[in-house]
Design an enzyme around this catalytic site. Structure first.
Site, mmCIF file in Angstrom:
data_model
loop_
_atom_site.group_PDB
_atom_site.id
_atom_site.type_symbol
_atom_site.label_atom_id
_atom_site.label_comp_id
_atom_site.label_asym_id
_atom_site.label_seq_id
_atom_site.Cartn_x
_atom_site.Cartn_y
_atom_site.Cartn_z
ATOM 1 N N TYR A 182 -14.479 84.988 80.791
ATOM 2 C CA TYR A 182 -15.319 86.444 80.934
ATOM 3 C C TYR A 182 -15.854 86.879 79.812
ATOM 4 O O TYR A 182 -16.490 87.691 79.619
ATOM 5 C CB TYR A 182 -14.673 87.248 81.951
ATOM 6 C CG TYR A 182 -13.095 87.500 81.394
ATOM 7 C CD1 TYR A 182 -12.682 87.905 80.198
ATOM 8 C CD2 TYR A 182 -12.090 86.898 82.210
ATOM 9 C CE1 TYR A 182 -11.343 88.052 79.860
ATOM 10 C CE2 TYR A 182 -10.607 87.153 81.941
ATOM 11 C CZ TYR A 182 -10.420 87.621 80.641
ATOM 12 O OH TYR A 182 -9.007 87.920 80.178
ATOM 13 N N LYS A 183 -15.255 86.239 78.475
ATOM 14 C CA LYS A 183 -15.589 86.630 77.194
ATOM 15 C C LYS A 183 -17.011 86.029 76.730
ATOM 16 O O LYS A 183 -18.116 86.338 77.073
ATOM 17 C CB LYS A 183 -14.325 86.526 76.226
ATOM 18 C CG LYS A 183 -13.273 87.331 76.590
ATOM 19 C CD LYS A 183 -12.341 86.928 75.730
ATOM 20 C CE LYS A 183 -10.633 87.567 75.980
ATOM 21 N NZ LYS A 183 -10.709 88.858 76.040
ATOM 22 N N ASP A 208 -3.952 78.951 73.232
ATOM 23 C CA ASP A 208 -4.835 79.957 73.778
ATOM 24 C C ASP A 208 -5.984 80.207 73.178
ATOM 25 O O ASP A 208 -6.094 80.291 72.153
ATOM 26 C CB ASP A 208 -3.978 81.277 73.744
ATOM 27 C CG ASP A 208 -4.681 82.603 74.530
ATOM 28 O OD1 ASP A 208 -5.877 82.391 74.835
ATOM 29 O OD2 ASP A 208 -3.857 83.399 74.839
ATOM 30 N N PHE A 254 -1.045 87.878 72.027
ATOM 31 C CA PHE A 254 -1.548 88.748 73.276
ATOM 32 C C PHE A 254 -0.280 88.934 74.037
ATOM 33 O O PHE A 254 0.339 88.154 74.368
ATOM 34 C CB PHE A 254 -2.700 88.120 73.866
ATOM 35 C CG PHE A 254 -3.411 88.999 75.112
ATOM 36 C CD1 PHE A 254 -4.382 89.987 74.607
ATOM 37 C CD2 PHE A 254 -3.029 89.157 76.181
ATOM 38 C CE1 PHE A 254 -4.898 90.974 75.333
ATOM 39 C CE2 PHE A 254 -3.606 90.256 77.118
ATOM 40 C CZ PHE A 254 -4.499 90.931 76.703
ATOM 41 N N ARG A 275 -12.848 96.474 67.011
ATOM 42 C CA ARG A 275 -13.467 95.139 67.184
ATOM 43 C C ARG A 275 -14.882 95.115 67.298
ATOM 44 O O ARG A 275 -15.464 95.837 68.246
ATOM 45 C CB ARG A 275 -12.869 94.296 68.130
ATOM 46 C CG ARG A 275 -11.305 94.174 67.893
ATOM 47 C CD ARG A 275 -10.792 93.161 69.018
ATOM 48 N NE ARG A 275 -11.212 93.476 70.175
ATOM 49 C CZ ARG A 275 -10.810 92.740 71.294
ATOM 50 N NH1 ARG A 275 -9.931 91.704 71.216
ATOM 51 N NH2 ARG A 275 -11.062 93.128 72.421
HETATM 52 C C1 LIG Z 1 -5.983 86.038 73.717
HETATM 53 C C2 LIG Z 1 -5.712 86.454 75.239
HETATM 54 N N1 LIG Z 1 -4.897 85.758 75.804
HETATM 55 C C3 LIG Z 1 -4.471 86.274 77.262
HETATM 56 C C4 LIG Z 1 -5.348 87.169 77.846
HETATM 57 C C5 LIG Z 1 -4.947 87.399 79.437
HETATM 58 O O1 LIG Z 1 -5.915 86.987 80.312
HETATM 59 P P1 LIG Z 1 -5.750 86.957 81.612
HETATM 60 O O2 LIG Z 1 -6.063 88.305 81.891
HETATM 61 O O3 LIG Z 1 -7.007 85.970 82.009
HETATM 62 O O4 LIG Z 1 -4.454 86.453 82.265
HETATM 63 C C6 LIG Z 1 -6.188 88.076 77.102
HETATM 64 C C7 LIG Z 1 -7.075 88.786 77.822
HETATM 65 O O5 LIG Z 1 -7.989 89.532 77.081
HETATM 66 C C8 LIG Z 1 -6.618 87.690 75.733
HETATM 67 O O6 LIG Z 1 -7.429 88.171 74.812
#
Ligand SMILES: Cc1ncc(COP(=O)(O)O)c(C=O)c1O
Length: 417
Positions: free
Chosen positions: A242-243, A217, A137, A389
């Site tokens: 939140y997911k 992660d 990400f 998705r």
């Molecule tokens: C795999 C992954 N890592 C990191 C993040 C970023 O998270 P945050 O906005 O809480 O920093 C996301 C956000 O959707 C994500 O899907």
């Protein structure tokens, strides 16, 4: 026992009536009532933002009207505000396969990654690099590069790297090559685009064999299937709530730190909430002996209230059964779409054991497809340049919903041409 499609059994479920029978027998037949979902909506976007549990509004309202309005500052103690990050960490621990004193709920993934990557790098002085996947990400890549630059380390990108702009002209290194002299490796357990799932235990062992530390992660893992961070010897992990965990927009994220690291680890945002004696107001920072040392400043208690309402329900969820139910839904969706739109390419691994809880399909115009689906009350999401998705979340999504969604997806895809 979970009623599910089972290997090769998707064909049997491919009538709406059979889907309804599977749902009636499902272990999760009632959990749909935990949630507030607009009537008739087919929500396949729970890997982006989960829906609210019914008590979320009540929990936030109680915090506002009772704890804040009446209790005022006394609520820091009387309502347990001070300990919420730790208390919610305890509720999260079973979902992570960790001990209850290794998890703290706070900040966002991005902020927690900054703290954790820097903290991990400080544990392995003399090592030269932070390794991150080219397909991670974007925030993960940005933060890893930022921490590496601050600490005078290299950033090494591994993996195929679909994002050519991030990677440059060279393909990513293999993990083994990147590990040479590296100190910290950040890996996405489940790829946010394709849902490809890594072998957490195996890769952690590989990272350890090279003398490095593994940071995971778990954004697309937690609440999707069981995790065993302690047994699998993970060093650190971050993830959001939140997911799949339905904590609400902006719900706080979490840090997992293996107990063996807690005494030595020091994170760079040395704020007073992570201090051993926050009310000593001492001239120097001294970290709390436990995982609380990963806290920095005052937590957003309103967001914690909604998350707590959800996490209390999650205590009742058997994650093995949940994963089996997710698999059943995803096999059904994959089978129906393979039959109805053979041109639609499944990008996720075909083996359910090797993916998280969503399916990704390639489409030339993913945003147009997602908008057209929304007009038919199917919520999915697009990831540019070419992915759609579809998340399978058994707590509130049934086989009949998947059946109906597949029909509407097939019609929409054929109309868009
Ligand atoms: C795999 C992954 N890592 C990191 C993040 C970023 O998270 P945050 O906005 O809480 O920093 C996301 C956000 O959707 C994500 O899907």
């Amino acid at each position: 026992v979970v009623a599910h499609v089972g290997p090769g059994g998707a064909g049997a479920a491919r009538s709406r009536r059979n889907c309804a029978a599977l749902d009636a027998a499902s272990r999760f037949a009632e959990t749909r009532n935990w949630f507030e979902l607009p009537h008739g909506l087919l929500y396949l976007d729970g890997n982006s933002l989960g829906p609210p549990v019914r008590d979320a509004l009540g929990a936030v309202t109680r915090l506002l009207t009772e704890q804040w309005r009446v209790g005022l500052a006394r609520s820091w103690n009387d309502a347990g505000w001070w300990d919420k990050p730790i208390e919610l960490g305890r509720l999260l621990a079973p979902l992570l396969g960790s001990a209850s004193d290794e998890v703290v709920v706070c900040d966002s993934i991005s902020v927690n990654l900054f703290k954790v990557l820097a903290a991990a790098a400080r544990l392995v002085p003399g090592r030269r690099a932070i390794v991150v996947e080219a397909d991670a990400f974007p925030s993960d890549r940005y933060v890893a590069a930022s921490v590496a630059a601050l600490l005078g380390l290299e950033t090494r990108l591994v993996g195929p790297g679909h994002d050519r702009a991030a990677l440059g002209p060279e393909p990513g290194l293999t993990l083994e090559r990147a590990l040479d002299g590296a100190g910290v490796v950040l890996l996405s357990h489940v790829d946010y685009r394709t849902a490809r799932r890594h072998d957490l235990r195996g890769l952690t062992a590989l990272v350890h064999a090279y003398g490095a530390l593994a940071v995971w992660d778990l954004a697309h893992s937690v609440g999707a299937f069981p995790l065993a961070l302690d047994d699998d010897s993970a060093d650190f992990a971050v993830g959001c709530t939140y997911k799949y965990l339905n904590g609400g927009p902006g719900a706080p994220a979490f840090v997992y730190a293996a107990r063996r690291h807690l005494e030595a680890v020091s994170q760079p945002i040395s704020g007073w909430h992570g201090h051993a004696r926050p009310f000593g107001f001492l001239p120097r920072y001294a970290p709390h002996p436990g995982v609380r040392r990963f806290l920095a400043g005052t937590p957003p208690l309103l967001a914690y209230a909604a998350l707590e309402a959800s996490l209390r329900l999650w205590q009742q969820v058997d994650l093995v059964e949940l994963a089996a139910a997710s698999r059943s839904l995803s096999e059904l969706l994959a089978a129906l779409l393979a039959e109805a739109c053979p041109g639609l390419e499944l990008v996720s691994p075909p083996d359910p054991a090797q993916r998280g809880s969503h399916l990704a399909y390639r489409h030339r115009r993913p945003r147009t497809l997602v908008e057209a689906l929304a007009a038919r009350a199917v919520v999915a999401d697009a990831r540019q340049p070419d992915l759609v998705r579809l998340a399978l979340t058994p707590l509130y999504l049934r086989h009949v919903d998947v059946f109906d969604a597949a029909e509407r997806i097939a019609q929409t895809v054929s109309q868009l041409g």
